[in-house]
Design a protein around this motif. Structure first.
Motif, short mmCIF file in Angstrom:
data_model
loop_
_atom_site.label_atom_id
_atom_site.label_comp_id
_atom_site.label_asym_id
_atom_site.label_seq_id
_atom_site.Cartn_x
_atom_site.Cartn_y
_atom_site.Cartn_z
N GLY A 99 0.66 -1.33 0.34
CA GLY A 99 0.11 -0.13 -0.18
C GLY A 99 0.93 1.22 0.12
N LYS A 100 1.56 0.93 0.78
CA LYS A 100 3.10 2.01 0.47
C LYS A 100 2.94 3.00 -0.57
CE LYS A 100 5.04 1.85 4.83
NZ LYS A 100 6.04 0.85 5.38
N ASN A 174 -5.73 4.19 11.07
CA ASN A 174 -4.52 4.07 11.95
C ASN A 174 -3.58 5.13 12.65
OD1 ASN A 174 -1.35 3.32 13.17
ND2 ASN A 174 -0.51 2.64 11.35
N ASP A 202 -7.19 6.64 1.90
CA ASP A 202 -6.39 5.44 2.77
C ASP A 202 -7.11 4.47 2.96
OD1 ASP A 202 -4.32 3.50 3.75
OD2 ASP A 202 -3.05 5.46 4.25
N TYR A 205 -7.63 -0.11 5.41
CA TYR A 205 -8.69 -1.18 6.61
C TYR A 205 -10.38 -1.21 6.30
CZ TYR A 205 -4.55 -0.36 9.45
OH TYR A 205 -3.09 -0.52 9.96
N SER A 234 -2.32 -6.31 2.28
CA SER A 234 -1.93 -6.54 3.32
C SER A 234 -2.17 -7.12 4.58
CB SER A 234 -0.96 -5.21 4.02
OG SER A 234 0.70 -5.04 2.49
N LYS A 235 -3.19 -6.20 4.71
CA LYS A 235 -4.42 -5.96 5.87
C LYS A 235 -5.17 -6.39 5.69
CE LYS A 235 -1.01 -3.01 7.66
NZ LYS A 235 -0.37 -2.32 9.01
N ARG A 243 3.67 -7.72 0.08
CA ARG A 243 3.87 -6.66 -0.74
C ARG A 243 3.40 -6.77 -2.27
NH1 ARG A 243 3.83 -4.54 2.77
NH2 ARG A 243 4.91 -2.57 1.75
#
Ligand SMILES: Cc1ncc(COP(=O)(O)O)c(C=O)c1O
Length: 394
Positions: A99-100, A174, A202, A205, A234-235, A243
């Motif tokens: 996600g980054k 977060n 974002d 989640y 990822s989550k 990744r």
């Protein structure tokens, strides 16, 4: 050798540093309960792992298209459209390693000195880090505990200027676990609709909520055209180490993001992308089970935190973090997180790891067993009771 000046402006993600320190203490024989790192403590569901292995056997070991495998982009477009109630196409989707990069690349493509970027504080530290790195002006929006860690909308209106180029929102959030209420999302859309800016929403989640499903700002008229949705695997599917993430964005932003991908990664690993298709198309019961486990832990852990002297913890509505207010203990966030790591064997993060407005809070990841979470509360109580008189200004 002198590093480039911009490196002095790049921040970091403290969770990884605390993890290293906690592991070093363990290597010396200390028993540490890990509540610092934000990753599900569940394994990637079996059918997804099998799809990855099968892809390797079938030869998905070569370069792939920069933007992502067409079948995965189609699958993501269908998934995001269905879950957000929008109409996005495969051409709007960029698949990237995590996600980054959907923070890194779009900000790199958009921001320069003179631009203002509004972002949540406390918030995921990479937002502030990247805004500073690019020489743009960071405009923190304090989150209001009493509003379930949502924005003060009047303040947001005041902070919007003709120089505002980017607004970052994150829900579920977060580090607070807050979910921005649907009415607030609508009000934010109304505030920015006619402005010349981009919203980075974002939504990593998006599947981890305990009450009302979070609303995506893209649902509101005119917003899909100016919003980048950040989401990933990822989550939701416990795939942090694979990744793989993605952005859904207006077409004019796809090309610069692709260019940055060509210049950095070339493409996302192809066999992991095949696993991503299996994740989105396959059974979803493992996701449901994980969220149910987080709900049970949240209920027990936050109730127990609320019994601690000086602690006050709101029930998070999403993600997998508890963010108690600890001002009543008399410790600063940093003092308490350090004391808990070094003396009580509980690794957690200072609220200030997420920005200046995180002072007065700690972040605990509840991605650990209920037994360990409750053991951690016991250790915190012992720590606090042993030092009843210590804190200055208590
Ligand atoms: C709010 C938020 N956005 C983005 C990310 C990045 O996710 P990934 O590990 O897929 O790069 C994280 C990870 O902790 C996060 O908490």
């Amino acid at each position: 050798m002198k590093l480039a000046e911009r490196m002095s402006r790049l921040g970091t993600e403290t969770a990884f540093e605390v993890l290293v320190r906690a592991r070093a203490l363990e290597a010396k024989g200390r028993d540490i309960i890990h509540l610092e790192i934000g990753e599900p403590d569940f394994d990637t569901p079996r059918h997804i792992v099998e799809a990855g292995k099968e892809a390797l056997d079938k030869g998905f070991t070569h370069y792939g298209p920069t933007q992502g495998l067409p079948e995965l982009r189609e699958t993501i477009a269908e998934y995001v459209s269905r879950t957000r109630g929008i109409s996005a196409g495969a051409a709007n989707v960029c698949v990237v390693p995590g996600g980054k990069p959907i923070i890194f690349f779009p900000l790199l493509a958009l921001l320069e000195p003179g631009d203002e970027a509004i972002y949540p504080n406390p918030g995921f530290p990479i937002y502030e880090s990247m805004i500073n790195f690019l020489g743009a002006t960071p405009v923190p929006m304090p989150l209001v505990e009493e509003r379930g860690f949502s924005f003060d909308l009047n303040l947001l209106e005041k902070k919007l200027t003709p120089r505002t180029k980017l607004l970052i929102i994150n829900s579920p959030q977060n580090p607070t676990g807050g979910v921005i209420p649907r009415d607030d999302i609508r009000a934010i859309a109304d505030l920015v609709r006619n402005r010349d800016l981009v919203v980075l929403s974002d939504e990593i989640y998006s599947r981890m909520y305990f009450d009302e499903p979070p609303a995506s700002i893209t649902q509101y008229p005119g917003m899909l055209e100016k919003t980048i949705i950040l989401d990933g695997f990822s989550k939701t599917y416990a795939m942090t180490g694979w990744r793989m993430g993605y952005g859904v964005m207006p077409k004019w932003l796809v090309e610069p993001v692709n260019k940055l991908m060509v210049n950095s990664n070339s493409c996302t690993a192809t066999f992991t992308q095949r696993a991503g298709i299996a994740a989105l198309k396959g059974p979803q019961d493992d996701v449901d089970k994980m969220v149910q486990a987080f709900r049970e832990r949240r209920d027990a852990f936050c109730s127990a935190l609320n019994q601690l002297p000086g602690f006050r913890c709101r029930m998070p509505n999403g993600a997998f973090y508890a963010f108690p207010n600890i001002t009543g203990t008399g410790y600063s966030s940093k003092e308490l997180s350090e004391g808990l790591l070094n003396e009580a064997g509980v690794a957690c993060l200072s609220g200030t790891a997420f920005g200046d407005f995180g002072e007065g809070y700690l972040r605990f990841s509840i991605a650990n067993s209920l037994e360990n979470l409750m053991k951690a509360v016991g250790r915190i109580r012992t720590f606090l009771e042993a030092r009843k008189t210590v804190p200055a200004g208590a």
